[in-house]
Write a protein that holds these residues in place. Structure first.
Motif, PDB file in Angstrom:
ATOM      1  N   PRO A  87       0.795  -1.180   0.124  1.00 51.88           N
ATOM      2  CA  PRO A  87      -0.013  -0.093   0.067  1.00 51.88           C
ATOM      3  C   PRO A  87       0.752   1.188  -0.111  1.00 51.88           C
ATOM      4  N   SER A  88       2.071   1.288   0.285  1.00 50.09           N
ATOM      5  CA  SER A  88       2.995   2.554   0.447  1.00 50.09           C
ATOM      6  C   SER A  88       3.505   2.815  -0.733  1.00 50.09           C
ATOM      7  N   ARG A 421      -2.585  16.208  -0.942  1.00 46.28           N
ATOM      8  CA  ARG A 421      -2.475  17.680  -0.980  1.00 46.28           C
ATOM      9  C   ARG A 421      -2.755  18.577  -0.158  1.00 46.28           C
ATOM     10  N   HIS A 422      -4.047  18.117   0.649  1.00 42.40           N
ATOM     11  CA  HIS A 422      -4.538  18.702   1.620  1.00 42.40           C
ATOM     12  C   HIS A 422      -3.578  18.863   2.616  1.00 42.40           C
ATOM     13  N   ARG A 423      -2.988  17.619   3.077  1.00 45.75           N
ATOM     14  CA  ARG A 423      -2.089  17.241   4.028  1.00 45.75           C
ATOM     15  C   ARG A 423      -0.699  18.551   3.855  1.00 45.75           C
ATOM     16  N   LEU A 424      -0.231  18.284   2.825  1.00 38.48           N
ATOM     17  CA  LEU A 424       0.894  19.006   2.249  1.00 38.48           C
ATOM     18  C   LEU A 424       0.447  20.608   2.299  1.00 38.48           C
ATOM     19  N   ALA A 425      -0.552  20.851   1.947  1.00 34.46           N
ATOM     20  CA  ALA A 425      -0.985  22.504   2.044  1.00 34.46           C
ATOM     21  C   ALA A 425      -0.970  23.025   3.545  1.00 34.46           C
ATOM     22  N   HIS A 426      -1.017  22.073   4.448  1.00 27.73           N
ATOM     23  CA  HIS A 426      -1.051  22.560   6.025  1.00 27.73           C
ATOM     24  C   HIS A 426       0.335  22.215   6.669  1.00 27.73           C
ATOM     25  N   LYS A 491      11.671   5.029   4.152  1.00 29.51           N
ATOM     26  CA  LYS A 491      10.499   4.517   3.569  1.00 29.51           C
ATOM     27  C   LYS A 491       9.462   4.589   4.936  1.00 29.51           C
ATOM     28  N   HIS A 492       8.670   5.448   4.851  1.00 31.04           N
ATOM     29  CA  HIS A 492       7.739   5.648   5.983  1.00 31.04           C
ATOM     30  C   HIS A 492       6.398   6.002   5.345  1.00 31.04           C
ATOM     31  N   GLY A 493       5.258   5.064   5.672  1.00 32.67           N
ATOM     32  CA  GLY A 493       3.910   5.503   5.210  1.00 32.67           C
ATOM     33  C   GLY A 493       3.718   5.502   3.541  1.00 32.67           C
ATOM     34  N   LEU A 494       4.647   6.258   2.747  1.00 34.30           N
ATOM     35  CA  LEU A 494       4.693   6.369   1.439  1.00 34.30           C
ATOM     36  C   LEU A 494       5.938   6.202   0.898  1.00 34.30           C
ATOM     37  N   TYR A 495       6.183   5.260  -0.017  1.00 27.20           N
ATOM     38  CA  TYR A 495       7.303   5.248  -0.932  1.00 27.20           C
ATOM     39  C   TYR A 495       7.265   6.109  -2.058  1.00 27.20           C
ATOM     40  N   ARG A 535       1.022   9.000   7.939  1.00 21.92           N
ATOM     41  CA  ARG A 535       2.358   8.173   8.715  1.00 21.92           C
ATOM     42  C   ARG A 535       3.707   8.980   7.804  1.00 21.92           C
ATOM     43  N   PHE A 536       3.346   9.259   6.473  1.00 22.23           N
ATOM     44  CA  PHE A 536       4.464   9.759   5.752  1.00 22.23           C
ATOM     45  C   PHE A 536       4.516  11.433   5.924  1.00 22.23           C
ATOM     46  N   VAL A 537       3.291  12.064   6.161  1.00 24.20           N
ATOM     47  CA  VAL A 537       3.381  13.599   6.405  1.00 24.20           C
ATOM     48  C   VAL A 537       4.063  13.729   7.714  1.00 24.20           C
TER      49      VAL A 537
END
Length: 543
Positions: A87-88, A421-426, A491-495, A535-537
Motif C-alpha cells: 500500500p505504500s 495535497r490537503h495535508r501538504l498544504a497545511h 520509507k515511512h508511510g509512502l514510498y 504516517r508519511f506526512v
C-alpha cells in the motif's frame, strides 16, 4: 472499495483458483508482508544466501527437473521483485495488476498466439478487435472506422504516432528516408514523456534541427500560443509538420493538453497557407486514459458519492478528455491505471486508413500467404511478433471490473491524491506543484521551514529565469535541503520518488529555461489509504 479489494485484488484462491498453485501461493504469501524495500531481503528466509547463489549461477542444469517442484531461485526472484501491491508503493505511474487481469494474461500466455499474423493467432485476433471497438465506443471514435494495435508499451504506441504522421506527410520516407524531399519539423511539448524525444532519435530525426519543443504553461500543459507561433513559422516557410505529439496526463504532475484547440488550429492554418497536409495529432494518454470511463458519468447525481473537491476537479479533467476523440491516434497503457500486468499497451487509431501509410511492399513477406496478409495489420506493424498476454489481461480486466469498477478505483486514487495535497498544504515548508491539475500524480517541493516562511513566494522566486550567482546559489540551497530530507526520511508511510524535473523556471528572451527538481507520489494503488499518507506526512521533513 472494500468489496473491490476483496474480489479483485486479494489474490484469493477461492475466487481465483489459479492462485492455488503451490508456487503462486507461496509467492502471494511472501509478498503480503510489506517490509520496506531495504528490509525485504533480510526478511526473506535465507534471502542473502539465495541472492549470492543467484549472482553466482552461470550454468544451465544438465537434466530436467521434476514437474511441479518449486524452484527456489525462481520463486525468490519473483518474491523480491518490486512489491507494487504494498500500500505504500506510490513511486510512479505503476500499480498492482488486478486478479482478473493476471488470470486473463495467463490464459494468453498458455495459448501463445502471435497477433501479428492471422494464421498464427486465429480467434485471438477477434479479441483484439473487440477491445479496440470497446475503447473506440468509450472515447467517441466510430467503432466501425477505428482500429488499433496492441504493442510493447507506451513508447511503442508513441512511436506509431510519429510514424503515422511521417508516412502520411512524407510517403517517400518509406523507401528514401527522412532527409529526402521537403523540409519538415516534428513538434512535441517540453512537458512530455522522454519517449517523445528518444523515439525521434530512434527514427533518425535530427533532434537539434528537425524538432520543436513547445513551451508549457504553469499547469504543465502545452502553451497553445507558442504552438501557434511555431506552426505559423513553419508554414510560412513551406515546412511540413508531419506530427504533433500531445500529452494527456504527464507523469509527474498530470498536466493535460487540450486537443480540440490544436485540432482546430491545424485546420485553420493549413487552409490559410494553402497546404494539403494536416499534421497528425497523436496523444500520449498512457497515464490519463482511464478518465474516459467518466465521460458518461452523472456528475450532478454523483452515484459514487465522490467528495466535492475531487468531483469538481475530476469533472474539469473529464471535460478535457472529452476532446480525445479529436486525436488521430492515442496511447492506452492498460499496464498503468488499467491494473493489467506488463506489457499491455494499445495504440488507438481513429481511421484505419492511417495504417495503410505504414504498409510495406508485399514482396517483403514472401513466405506468408498473400491472401491472408491483407486481412490483418501484418504489413503495417513494427513488430514481427506481437504477444497476446497484454490483450488477454486487458480484456479480462475490462470484463470483470466493468466501467463502474474502474470508476471506483480511479475515484479512490484521486481522493487519496487530494487528501495528500490537503495535508501538504497545511505542513510548513511544503508546496504542491501545479496543484490545479488534480490528477493522481502529486509533485511537490520542500523548503527548510526555518529559512523559508512562504513557499509560494520562494517558488515564484525560483521560477524567475535568472542566471546570476546569487539566484543559482539560493535555488541550489533549496534543492539540497529537499534532497537531503528525501534521503534521510527513508520509507515511512509512502514510498515516493525523486524527479529531476518536477517543474521549470520561466523562459528567457531566447527561450532558455532550467528544470527544478522535487518529489512525487502517484496515487494509483488501490490498497493505499489515508493512514499511509498520515504516517508519511508525520516524517515529511525527516524529523
Amino acid at each position: 472499495m472494500s468489496t473491490l479489494r476483496a474480489r479483485y485484488f486479494a489474490r484469493d484462491p477461492k475466487l481465483w483458483p489459479v492462485f492455488r498453485d503451490p508456487g503462486l501461493s507461496r509467492l502471494v504469501e511472501s509478498r503480503r508482508h510489506h517490509a520496506p524495500t531495504a528490509e525485504r531481503l533480510a526478511a526473506y528466509p535465507n534471502g542473502e544466501h539465495l541472492l549470492d547463489a543467484l549472482k553466482a549461477d552461470h550454468a544451465i542444469p544438465d537434466g530436467p527437473r521434476i514437474p511441479g517442484e518449486v524452484h527456489e531461485p525462481l520463486l525468490f526472484a519473483a518474491a523480491l521483485s518490486k512489491a507494487w501491491e504494498n500500500p505504500s508503493s506510490v513511486e510512479n505511474v505503476v500499480t498492482m495488476p488486478c486478479d482478473p487481469a493476471i488470470y486473463g494474461a495467463m490464459l494468453g500466455v498458455a495459448a501463445n498466439p502471435n497477433l501479428v499474423y492471422r494464421e498464427y493467432c486465429e480467434v485471438a485476433e477477434e479479441l483484439e478487435k473487440t477491445v479496440v471497438r470497446q475503447i473506440a465506443q468509450l472515447v467517441g471514435y466510430d467503432p466501425a472506422e477505428a482500429t488499433g494495435v496492441f504493442t510493447q508499451g507506451g513508447t511503442f504506441c508513441n512511436l506509431y504516432g510519429y510514424l503515422f504522421g511521417i508516412r502520411k506527410a512524407m510517403p517517400d520516407a518509406l523507401h528514401l528516408g527522412l532527409e529526402h524531399g521537403q523540409d519538415y519539423r516534428i513538434i512535441n511539448s517540453q512537458g512530455g514523456h522522454y519517449s517523445n524525444t528518444t523515439n525521434l532519435s530512434l527514427l533518425g530525426v535530427n533532434l537539434a534541427r528537425k524538432t520543436i519543443r513547445v513551451r508549457v504553461t504553469s499547469s504543465h500543459d502545452i502553451d497553445l500560443k507558442d504552438l501557434e507561433d511555431q506552426l505559423v513559422a513553419c508554414f510560412r516557410l513551406n515546412c511540413l509538420v508531419p506530427c504533433i505529439m500531445l500529452t494527456m496526463g504527464t507523469t509527474d504532475t498530470f498536466g493535460v493538453d487540450r486537443v480540440k484547440p490544436v485540432y482546430d488550429l491545424c485546420r485553420q492554418l493549413t487552409a490559410r497557407f494553402g497546404l494539403t497536409t494536416v499534421p497528425h495529432i497523436h496523444v500520449d494518454s498512457a497515464v490519463g486514459w482511464p478518465l474516459i470511463f467518466f465521460l458518461d458519468y452523472d456528475f450532478a447525481a454523483n452515484p459514487l458519492a465522490i467528495n466535492a473537491a475531487t468531483l469538481a476537479s475530476l469533472h474539469h479533467n473529464v471535460e478535457r478528455f472529452r476532446e480525445l476523440k479529436y486525436a488521430d491516434s492515442f496511447t492506452v497503457d492498460f499496464q498503468k491505471w488499467g491494473f493489467v500486468p506488463y506489457t499491455s499497451s494499445l495504440v488507438m487509431i481513429k481511421e484505419r486508413a492511417s495504417l495503410q501509410a505504414l504498409e510495406h511492399d508485399p514482396e517483403n513477406f514472401s513466405y506468408f500467404e498473400k491472401g491472408t496478409q491483407g486481412q490483418t495489420h501484418f504489413q503495417s506493424t513494427i513488430e514481427c511478433s506481437r504477444g497476446a498476454a497484454g490483450l488477454f489481461g486487458a480484456y479480462s480486466a475490462l470484463q470483470y471490473l466493468g466501467k463502474r469498477g474502474y470508476q471506483m478505483l480511479i475515484a479512490h486514487g484521486l481522493q487519496n491524491a487530494n487528501y495528500f495535497r490537503h495535508r501538504l498544504a497545511h505542513t510548513p515548508g511544503a508546496l504542491v506543484i501545479a496543484q490545479q491539475n488534480q490528477g493522481p500524480s502529486v509533485g511537490f517541493r520542500l523548503y527548510d521551514p526555518a529559512i523559508v516562511t512562504d513557499p509560494v513566494a520562494e517558488l515564484a522566486f525560483e521560477k524567475e529565469f535568472d542566471d546570476s550567482a546569487a539566484h543559482r546559489e539560493r535555488v541550489t540551497r533549496n534543492n539540497a535541503y529537499h534532497r537531503d530530507v528525501f534521503l534521510r526520511r527513508g520509507k515511512h508511510g509512502l514510498y515516493t520518488n525523486w524527479v529531476q524535473f518536477v517543474t521549470n523556471t520561466g523562459y528567457s528572451d531566447t527561450g532558455a529555461w532550467h528544470p527544478l527538481p522535487g518529489e512525487k507520489a502517484v496515487f494509483m494503488n488501490p490498497l493505499t489509504d489515508h493512514d499511509h499518507i498520515d504516517r508519511f506526512v508525520a516524517r515529511l521533513h525527516a524529523t
